[in-house]
Design a protein around this motif. Structure first.
Motif, PDB file in Angstrom:
ATOM      1  N   GLY A 133      49.561  37.796  42.124  1.00 45.84           N
ATOM      2  CA  GLY A 133      48.090  37.221  42.669  1.00 45.84           C
ATOM      3  C   GLY A 133      47.318  35.795  41.645  1.00 45.84           C
ATOM      4  O   GLY A 133      46.873  35.142  42.820  1.00 45.84           O
ATOM      5  N   LEU A 134      47.481  35.445  40.741  1.00 45.13           N
ATOM      6  CA  LEU A 134      47.133  34.685  40.006  1.00 45.13           C
ATOM      7  C   LEU A 134      47.726  33.137  40.766  1.00 45.13           C
ATOM      8  O   LEU A 134      47.444  32.350  40.526  1.00 45.13           O
ATOM      9  N   ARG A 135      49.295  33.382  40.383  1.00 44.75           N
ATOM     10  CA  ARG A 135      49.468  32.106  41.025  1.00 44.75           C
ATOM     11  C   ARG A 135      49.067  32.216  42.885  1.00 44.75           C
ATOM     12  O   ARG A 135      48.202  30.445  42.200  1.00 44.75           O
ATOM     13  N   LEU A 136      49.182  32.948  43.571  1.00 48.63           N
ATOM     14  CA  LEU A 136      48.099  32.122  45.153  1.00 48.63           C
ATOM     15  C   LEU A 136      47.122  31.745  44.864  1.00 48.63           C
ATOM     16  O   LEU A 136      46.889  31.292  45.526  1.00 48.63           O
ATOM     17  N   MET A 165      46.223  28.333  43.985  1.00 49.56           N
ATOM     18  CA  MET A 165      47.132  27.587  44.883  1.00 49.56           C
ATOM     19  C   MET A 165      45.617  27.223  45.426  1.00 49.56           C
ATOM     20  O   MET A 165      45.148  26.198  46.336  1.00 49.56           O
ATOM     21  N   SER A 166      44.756  28.695  46.041  1.00 49.41           N
ATOM     22  CA  SER A 166      43.377  28.460  46.567  1.00 49.41           C
ATOM     23  C   SER A 166      42.578  27.426  45.973  1.00 49.41           C
ATOM     24  O   SER A 166      41.441  27.235  46.262  1.00 49.41           O
ATOM     25  N   GLY A 167      42.640  27.528  44.585  1.00 45.87           N
ATOM     26  CA  GLY A 167      41.241  26.456  43.696  1.00 45.87           C
ATOM     27  C   GLY A 167      40.653  27.838  43.321  1.00 45.87           C
ATOM     28  O   GLY A 167      39.154  26.938  42.806  1.00 45.87           O
ATOM     29  N   ASP A 168      40.751  29.265  43.655  1.00 50.96           N
ATOM     30  CA  ASP A 168      39.464  30.122  43.129  1.00 50.96           C
ATOM     31  C   ASP A 168      39.447  30.535  41.832  1.00 50.96           C
ATOM     32  O   ASP A 168      39.845  31.121  41.797  1.00 50.96           O
ATOM     33  N   ASP A 169      38.607  29.581  40.964  1.00 52.31           N
ATOM     34  CA  ASP A 169      38.416  29.547  39.505  1.00 52.31           C
ATOM     35  C   ASP A 169      38.129  31.100  39.176  1.00 52.31           C
ATOM     36  O   ASP A 169      37.941  31.604  37.844  1.00 52.31           O
ATOM     37  N   GLU A 170      36.833  31.691  39.389  1.00 57.22           N
ATOM     38  CA  GLU A 170      36.914  33.092  39.742  1.00 57.22           C
ATOM     39  C   GLU A 170      37.811  33.933  39.952  1.00 57.22           C
ATOM     40  O   GLU A 170      37.995  34.664  38.507  1.00 57.22           O
ATOM     41  N   GLN A 171      38.571  33.622  40.925  1.00 58.69           N
ATOM     42  CA  GLN A 171      39.501  35.163  41.152  1.00 58.69           C
ATOM     43  C   GLN A 171      41.013  34.955  40.275  1.00 58.69           C
ATOM     44  O   GLN A 171      41.929  35.716  39.960  1.00 58.69           O
ATOM     45  N   VAL A 172      40.922  33.220  40.572  1.00 55.40           N
ATOM     46  CA  VAL A 172      42.036  33.306  38.473  1.00 55.40           C
ATOM     47  C   VAL A 172      41.408  33.568  37.096  1.00 55.40           C
ATOM     48  O   VAL A 172      42.389  34.295  36.457  1.00 55.40           O
ATOM     49  N   ALA A 173      40.279  33.614  37.069  1.00 64.20           N
ATOM     50  CA  ALA A 173      40.170  34.551  35.844  1.00 64.20           C
ATOM     51  C   ALA A 173      40.107  35.650  36.279  1.00 64.20           C
ATOM     52  O   ALA A 173      40.439  36.802  34.972  1.00 64.20           O
ATOM     53  N   SER A 174      39.721  36.646  37.382  1.00 56.48           N
ATOM     54  CA  SER A 174      40.234  38.187  37.531  1.00 56.48           C
ATOM     55  C   SER A 174      41.263  38.520  37.147  1.00 56.48           C
ATOM     56  O   SER A 174      41.850  39.104  36.157  1.00 56.48           O
ATOM     57  N   SER A 175      42.451  37.976  37.667  1.00 58.60           N
ATOM     58  CA  SER A 175      43.569  37.564  37.873  1.00 58.60           C
ATOM     59  C   SER A 175      44.028  37.838  35.913  1.00 58.60           C
ATOM     60  O   SER A 175      44.858  38.145  35.655  1.00 58.60           O
TER      61      SER A 175
END
Length: 619
Positions: free
Chosen positions: A376-379, A382-392
């Motif tokens: 999930g973090l890798r994807l 890729m999408s550039g969604d920093d909010e969800q990067v942080a959540s992952s």
């Protein structure tokens, strides 16, 4: 300070009993600020102290022209009331400046040049002349301009704004200008929403935060009309922002109004239902979250696409997860993942992997949790969604923390916290602080742990997130127990337990029962009974104890066994397992404990063998 001194001096001259003091200074400062520092307005307000209290004057400033309509008889006629003074200044303006000034009153909390050009032009105000007209109004001290990150931000003095609002209505332009204002900010919100899940999300969230007062004004207008389509579009576009920045109650209130205005199933209503469910979930209103979520799934199945269906099922899975209904959560989250796969979007797949990782972590499948969370973090990267990067990152950090990989957990959680802080995600910042506090306590840095947990508690309280408050409190109780401050621990545990009972968070109740067991070292039978009740609850919600807590829990078991003996311990433990949850919570909060051995277990006391929770805590 000059404005405050003028207020105090005019109050003294007026002959009242007012005296400036430390107790009222802050209110006087605020009053002078709200009067824009205008000397006449301050003098007239001070004169009202002969018949009104300071608090009453402050409360009536929304109708300041009526409040401040009598001045000194010594001044010229135009100086005897605030309205007369502003009237005189207004009449001196050329018509294009008057027209622009009254139209600018539609803005709340400031505005950009582009917004003024779009909303206020027409008639005597040519769009190409708006910049020059703004400059003239600034030079005449009727409005202010500030540099906000290299962009000019304009605002009317509040006194002038109220006056302009009246003139706008008198000119019969209020309907036209408010319609334009609503359309402009609807477009702004929808353009920002398109960037919420990509690399420009930080700037998009900041843009909506800056214009939040204008967006509120646009929503108020669209609901007052009522314009169901505009209200649905605007609330749906703002849902993600409200969640990200912690405006849960406010956002849900607007969404409820939008849903009341709309009728019949359509994709736009389905989107509003999604965000209503999401915000209700954040407020721990699970029945409302489930109700909105169920309707949003039905809407997606009727007219939405696979992405909308996947997100709606994700929300329902999240509701079930929060309610500790793990089997139901798994069903929804797997269905959501399938829908996202069919939709074929990177972001949806990433959310699916993240959700399944969270489910695996909560149910003790840590290797699977690492695998899915990492994907999930890798994807999301890729999408550039920093909010969800942080959540992952937070999920990965939590899994590493649970598995005892403390160095990795620290690095990942610190990166997560920095990202959330940059994005202004207040609730997520509070969660990350709590996670880092747990890590600090495990490592023995109690001062650092207290700092993180206190910051977490403050953040959750500011957002009115009761469930988060409960988790921060229970960690502070653990800290107090570590420091042998049992009285403080008991008080904090009870406060946390009340919250978890009220929001029906059984995983939180488990933590409270185990903490309470640790505090009952002088009452070992109670401690054993609480451990039994906690284990029964863990089994019912498939919530194994975190590995890093196993030694701590085992120390409570050992202490109780030493005090009671094996047979008595087993009796107490089995009694705890047989008691209802309501009974056990009531014992803790009311302090009326049953006599020892007053109720029999539903099963025979379990012997001291391997596999008994006493010897294998956490399974």
């Amino acid at each position: 300070y000059g404005a405050v001194a003028l207020f105090a001096d005019r109050a003294r001259v007026a002959g009242g009993s007012f005296t400036l003091s430390e107790a009222n200074r802050e209110l006087v400062v605020d009053l002078c600020r709200r009067l824009d520092g205008i000397p006449l307005a301050i003098e007239l307000a001070a004169a009202r102290l002969t018949v009104l209290s300071l608090e009453q004057i402050a409360a009536r400033l929304s109708d300041r022209f009526r409040l401040l309509r009598e001045g000194s008889r010594m001044g010229s006629p135009r100086q005897r009331t605030l309205r007369a003074t502003v009237d005189w200044s207004y009449e001196l303006l050329p018509e294009p400046e008057r027209a622009l000034l009254r139209r600018l009153s539609v803005f709340a909390g400031g505005f950009s040049l582009e917004a003024a050009e779009s909303v206020c032009s027409g008639g005597s105000v040519d769009e190409t002349e708006v910049l020059d007209l703004l400059g003239r109004l600034v030079r005449k001290s009727l409005m202010a301009v500030q540099d906000r990150g290299g962009v000019a931000r304009y605002s009317l003095l509040e006194t002038i704004r109220q006056y302009g609002w009246e003139k706008l209505s008198d000119a019969g332009e209020d309907q036209m200008v408010r319609d334009r204002h609503c359309r402009w900010f609807l477009q702004l919100a929808e353009e920002a929403e398109a960037e919420f899940r990509g690399r420009k999300q930080s700037a998009a969230f900041a843009r909506l935060e800056l214009e939040h007062d204008n967006l509120r004004a646009a929503l108020a207008w669209s609901t007052d009309q009522p314009d169901a389509d505009a209200t649905l579009r605007l609330t749906s576009a703002m849902g993600h922002f409200w969640r990200q920045h912690g405006y849960y109650s406010e956002g849900l209130a607007w969404l409820k109004r939008a849903l009341e205005l709309s009728a019949g199933a359509n994709p736009l209503r389905g989107k509003a239902l999604l965000w209503a469910s999401t915000l209700a979930l954040e407020l721990a209103d699970y029945s409302a979250a489930e109700r909105y979520g169920t309707e949003s799934v039905a809407s997606a199945q009727e007219g939405g696409g696979q992405w909308e269906l996947g997100f709606a099922q994700h929300i329902l899975g999240s509701v079930a997860f929060r309610m500790d209904e793990m089997e139901q959560a798994a069903q929804f989250l797997r269905s959501s993942f399938t829908a996202f796969q069919q939709a074929g979007t990177t972001w949806g797949l990433a959310l699916g992997y993240q959700s399944l990782g969270l489910l695996s972590w909560a149910t003790g499948d840590y290797d699977r949790a690492l695998e899915t969370a990492d994907e999930g973090l890798r994807l999301f990267r890729m999408s550039g969604d920093d909010e969800q990067v942080a959540s992952s990152l937070r999920l990965l950090g939590s899994v590493h923390l649970t598995m005892g990989n403390f160095t990795t957990a620290s690095a990942v959680l610190q990166e997560c916290l920095a990202l959330f802080e940059r994005l202004g995600a207040k609730r997520s910042v509070a969660h990350a602080n709590n996670d880092l506090g747990i890590l600090a306590r495990i490592r023995g840095d109690l001062d650092e742990a207290k700092r993180f947990h206190t910051a977490s508690l403050q953040g959750f309280r500011q957002l009115n997130v009761h469930q988060g408050v409960g988790y921060a409190l229970v960690e502070l109780a653990l800290l107090a127990l570590t420091e042998k401050d049992v009285a403080s621990a008991l008080s904090t545990i009870n406060e946390s337990l009340i919250i978890f009972r009220d929001v029906k968070d059984r995983a939180g109740i488990v933590k409270c029962l185990e903490c309470r067991a640790a505090s009952e070292f002088q009452e070992p039978y109670r401690a054993a009974m609480l451990l039994g009740a906690a284990e029964a609850l863990r089994e019912s919600i498939q919530n194994p104890i975190e590995p890093y807590l196993r030694d701590w829990r085992e120390s409570i078991v050992v202490t109780a066994v030493q005090a009671l003996g094996a047979k008595e311990y087993d009796l107490a433990y089995s009694e705890g397992m047989s008691r209802s949850l309501d009974e056990v919570v009531g014992f803790c909060l009311e302090g009326r404990w049953p006599p020892i051995g007053s109720t029999g277990s539903r099963e025979e006391p379990k012997p001291l063998i391997a596999g008994h929770p006493r010897n294998n805590s956490g399974r």
